[in-house]
Scaffold this motif. Structure first.
Motif, mmCIF file in Angstrom:
data_model
loop_
_atom_site.group_PDB
_atom_site.id
_atom_site.type_symbol
_atom_site.label_atom_id
_atom_site.label_comp_id
_atom_site.label_asym_id
_atom_site.label_seq_id
_atom_site.Cartn_x
_atom_site.Cartn_y
_atom_site.Cartn_z
ATOM 1 N N SER A 42 6.695 0.467 0.565
ATOM 2 C CA SER A 42 7.766 0.190 1.523
ATOM 3 C C SER A 42 8.802 -0.655 0.781
ATOM 4 O O SER A 42 8.470 -1.519 -0.035
ATOM 5 C CB SER A 42 7.240 -0.485 2.783
ATOM 6 O OG SER A 42 6.992 -1.845 2.560
ATOM 7 N N GLY A 90 13.707 6.071 4.513
ATOM 8 C CA GLY A 90 14.266 5.658 3.216
ATOM 9 C C GLY A 90 13.581 6.311 2.029
ATOM 10 O O GLY A 90 14.183 6.453 0.961
ATOM 11 N N VAL A 115 19.193 4.078 13.562
ATOM 12 C CA VAL A 115 20.021 5.197 13.148
ATOM 13 C C VAL A 115 20.227 5.122 11.634
ATOM 14 O O VAL A 115 20.545 4.059 11.096
ATOM 15 C CB VAL A 115 21.397 5.147 13.865
ATOM 16 C CG1 VAL A 115 22.260 6.336 13.451
ATOM 17 C CG2 VAL A 115 21.207 5.138 15.375
ATOM 18 N N LEU A 140 2.295 1.230 14.469
ATOM 19 C CA LEU A 140 1.917 1.510 13.086
ATOM 20 C C LEU A 140 0.634 0.760 12.723
ATOM 21 O O LEU A 140 -0.259 1.291 12.083
ATOM 22 C CB LEU A 140 3.076 1.088 12.179
ATOM 23 C CG LEU A 140 3.225 1.741 10.809
ATOM 24 C CD1 LEU A 140 3.282 3.253 10.918
ATOM 25 C CD2 LEU A 140 4.510 1.231 10.153
ATOM 26 N N PRO A 162 0.802 -1.228 0.000
ATOM 27 C CA PRO A 162 0.000 0.000 0.000
ATOM 28 C C PRO A 162 0.837 1.280 0.000
ATOM 29 O O PRO A 162 0.339 2.334 -0.375
ATOM 30 C CB PRO A 162 -0.779 -0.111 1.323
ATOM 31 C CG PRO A 162 0.130 -0.888 2.224
ATOM 32 C CD PRO A 162 0.895 -1.840 1.351
HETATM 33 N N1 CO8 Z 1 7.503 -1.082 6.522
HETATM 34 C C1 CO8 Z 1 6.563 -2.043 6.592
HETATM 35 N N2 CO8 Z 1 5.256 -1.807 6.631
HETATM 36 C C2 CO8 Z 1 4.856 -0.526 6.593
HETATM 37 C C3 CO8 Z 1 5.781 0.534 6.526
HETATM 38 C C4 CO8 Z 1 7.157 0.212 6.480
HETATM 39 N N3 CO8 Z 1 8.103 1.160 6.396
HETATM 40 N N4 CO8 Z 1 5.095 1.691 6.496
HETATM 41 C C5 CO8 Z 1 3.795 1.369 6.559
HETATM 42 N N5 CO8 Z 1 3.644 0.029 6.603
HETATM 43 C C6 CO8 Z 1 2.371 -0.731 6.634
HETATM 44 C C7 CO8 Z 1 1.510 -0.341 7.808
HETATM 45 O O1 CO8 Z 1 1.847 -1.081 8.946
HETATM 46 C C8 CO8 Z 1 0.139 -0.696 7.293
HETATM 47 O O2 CO8 Z 1 -0.012 -2.089 7.374
HETATM 48 P P1 CO8 Z 1 -1.459 -2.749 7.680
HETATM 49 O O3 CO8 Z 1 -2.342 -2.270 6.564
HETATM 50 O O4 CO8 Z 1 -1.183 -4.198 7.677
HETATM 51 O O5 CO8 Z 1 -1.881 -2.217 9.014
HETATM 52 C C9 CO8 Z 1 0.220 -0.340 5.814
HETATM 53 O O6 CO8 Z 1 1.616 -0.360 5.496
HETATM 54 C C10 CO8 Z 1 -0.334 1.021 5.460
HETATM 55 O O7 CO8 Z 1 0.275 2.000 6.279
HETATM 56 P P2 CO8 Z 1 -0.553 3.192 6.950
HETATM 57 O O8 CO8 Z 1 -1.913 2.720 7.325
HETATM 58 O O9 CO8 Z 1 0.284 3.772 8.023
HETATM 59 O O10 CO8 Z 1 -0.693 4.197 5.707
HETATM 60 P P3 CO8 Z 1 -0.897 5.768 5.765
HETATM 61 O O11 CO8 Z 1 -1.227 6.169 4.370
HETATM 62 O O12 CO8 Z 1 -1.828 6.149 6.867
HETATM 63 O O13 CO8 Z 1 0.538 6.392 6.168
HETATM 64 C C11 CO8 Z 1 2.943 6.565 6.064
HETATM 65 C C12 CO8 Z 1 1.626 6.253 5.321
HETATM 66 C C13 CO8 Z 1 2.978 8.044 6.478
HETATM 67 C C14 CO8 Z 1 4.080 6.269 5.107
HETATM 68 C C15 CO8 Z 1 3.044 5.702 7.327
HETATM 69 O O14 CO8 Z 1 2.747 4.369 6.974
HETATM 70 C C16 CO8 Z 1 4.388 5.693 7.999
HETATM 71 O O15 CO8 Z 1 4.774 6.646 8.645
HETATM 72 N N6 CO8 Z 1 5.123 4.570 7.851
HETATM 73 C C17 CO8 Z 1 6.345 4.323 8.540
HETATM 74 C C18 CO8 Z 1 7.502 4.947 7.881
HETATM 75 C C19 CO8 Z 1 8.754 4.591 8.591
HETATM 76 O O16 CO8 Z 1 8.976 4.955 9.729
HETATM 77 N N7 CO8 Z 1 9.609 3.805 7.941
HETATM 78 C C20 CO8 Z 1 10.804 3.336 8.575
HETATM 79 C C21 CO8 Z 1 11.694 2.707 7.608
HETATM 80 S S1 CO8 Z 1 13.318 2.598 8.265
HETATM 81 C C22 CO8 Z 1 14.276 3.236 7.004
HETATM 82 O O17 CO8 Z 1 13.803 3.528 5.952
HETATM 83 C C23 CO8 Z 1 15.755 3.411 7.186
HETATM 84 C C24 CO8 Z 1 16.286 2.480 8.175
HETATM 85 C C25 CO8 Z 1 17.776 2.532 8.290
HETATM 86 C C26 CO8 Z 1 18.203 1.420 9.266
HETATM 87 C C27 CO8 Z 1 19.548 1.564 9.778
HETATM 88 C C28 CO8 Z 1 19.740 0.721 11.042
HETATM 89 C C29 CO8 Z 1 21.158 0.732 11.521
#
Ligand code: CO8
Length: 259
Positions: free
Chosen positions: A27, A112, A141, A254, A24
Motif C-alpha cells: 500500500s 492506485g 473519486v 477490510l 503486506p
Molecule cells: N491501505 C491501507 N491498508 C491496506 C490497504 C490499503 N490500500 N489494502 C490492504 N490493507 C491492509 C488490510 O487492511 C490488512 O490489514 P490487517 O492485516 O491489519 O488486517 C492488510 O493490509 C492485508 O490486506 P488483505 O488481508 O486484504 O490482503 P489480501 O491479500 O487478502 O488482499 C487486496 C489484497 C486485494 C489488495 C486487498 O487488500 C484490497 O482490496 N485492498 C484495498 C485496495 C483499495 O481499495 N485501495 C484503495 C486505495 S485508494 C487509491 O488508491 C486512490 C485514491 C484516490 C483518492 C482521491 C480522493 C479525492
C-alpha cells in the motif's frame, strides 16, 4: 531498515527490475511513495539504465493495494496535503520516466495499483487477479490524472464505465478492453515483460523519449501548473464528513473481511 523498493540492474542489458517490497500489500504510504519516486529519479538519471520493469515481491498475491487508506482517515489538513503532494510527485515521476517501462503485474492491482501500472508503457498481467480504478466503491473519486491514464489506455467509453461504477476487472476482462496488454501464467509474467522490454529498448533514442513525452505532456502540465489547487481539492474532498465516514467504513470492512 528493510529495503521496500528492491532494484536489480542487469549490467548486460541495462534493464532495471524494480520490485516493490513493502509488506503486506505494497500500500502506497508516504514511505513507499517517496522510495518509488526516488528510485525512478535515479534510474532516469543513470545513463547505464536502458529500461525498467516494475513488479511486486508479493508474487501471485498483490502488485499494489493502491494508496494507503490509513493516510486518508482522520488526518489533519497538513497530513493530507503532504500525502497528496507525494502522490503528485510519484505520478509525475513515473508517468514522466523517459525510458521504456513495463509493468509485470503479478497480483491484484486495485485503485492506485492500477494507476501505477497504467503509468508504464506496457502491461503484462498474471491470470486470475483483479485490476481497476474502483475508487467510487470506497466513496472517493479518482483524481483527473488517474482518470486520464485510464482514458489513454481503454478510451472514453470504457473509462467512463470503469470509473463511474468502480469496476474491478478480472485479468481476462482487462485484456479484452486493453487495460492490460497480455495475460500469462505467473511464472511467465516477468519473462514476458523482459521480452517486450527488449523490443522496446531497440527504438532509437531520443525519438522514443521525445515521442513519449509529447504524448503524455498535456495532463502532466495541467497538474504541474496547479499542484496547490489540486492538493486543496483533495483535502477539501477527503475531509467531508460523509467521505470520512465512507473511508472509515471501508477500512473496517477490510480489516474484518478475513475474520
Ligand atoms: N491501505 C491501507 N491498508 C491496506 C490497504 C490499503 N490500500 N489494502 C490492504 N490493507 C491492509 C488490510 O487492511 C490488512 O490489514 P490487517 O492485516 O491489519 O488486517 C492488510 O493490509 C492485508 O490486506 P488483505 O488481508 O486484504 O490482503 P489480501 O491479500 O487478502 O488482499 C487486496 C489484497 C486485494 C489488495 C486487498 O487488500 C484490497 O482490496 N485492498 C484495498 C485496495 C483499495 O481499495 N485501495 C484503495 C486505495 S485508494 C487509491 O488508491 C486512490 C485514491 C484516490 C483518492 C482521491 C480522493 C479525492
Amino acid at each position: 531498515s528493510t529495503n521496500i523498493v528492491e532494484t536489480n540492474i542487469d549490467s548486460g542489458t541495462g534493464f532495471a527490475t524494480v520490485t516493490l517490497s513493502q509488506p503486506p500489500v505494497n500500500s502506497l504510504d508516504k514511505n513507499l511513495l517517496t522510495a518509488i519516486t526516488d528510485r525512478f529519479k535515479k534510474l532516469s538519471d543513470d545513463s547505464s539504465v536502458t529500461g525498467a520493469i516494475l513488479t511486486s515481491k508479493f508474487d501471485g498475491k498483490v502488485f499494489s493495494a493502491g494508496l494507503n487508506i490509513v493516510d486518508m482517515f482522520q488526518k489533519s489538513d497538513d497530513h493530507l496535503g503532504e500525502f497528496w503532494g507525494m502522490v503528485q510527485e510519484w505520478y509525475l515521476t513515473i508517468q514522466g520516466f523517459p525510458k521504456p517501462l513495463v509493468s509485470a503485474i503479478n497480483g491484484h492491482a486495485p485503485t492506485g495499483g492500477c494507476a501505477m501500472a497504467l503509468m508504464s508503457d506496457y502491461r503484462v498481467m498474471v491470470e486470475g487477479k483483479t485490476i481497476g480504478l474502483n475508487e467510487t466503491l470506497l466513496g472517493i473519486v479518482a483524481p483527473f490524472f488517474f482518470a486520464d491514464l485510464m482514458i489513454a489506455a481503454v478510451g472514453r467509453r470504457h473509462a467512463e464505465f470503469a470509473l463511474n461504477n468502480g469496476y474491478l476487472y478480472t485479468s481476462d476482462e482487462a485484456l479484452k478492453i486493453g487495460l492490460v496488454d497480455e495475460v500469462v501464467n505467473l511464472d511467465q509474467v516477468v519473462p514476458t515483460a523482459l521480452k517486450i522490454l527488449t523490443k522496446m529498448t531497440k527504438t532509437p533514442q531520443p525519438a522514443y523519449q521525445v515521442c513519449k513525452n509529447f504524448l503524455r505532456k498535456e495532463t502532466m502540465d495541467t497538474l504541474r501548473n496547479d499542484r496547490a489547487g489540486d492538493i486543496a481539492h483533495f483535502v477539501g474532498f477527503v475531509q467531508q464528513p460523509n467521505v470520512q465516514k465512507a473511508i472509515g467504513g471501508y477500512l473496517q470492512a477490510l480489516k474484518q473481511r478475513k475474520k
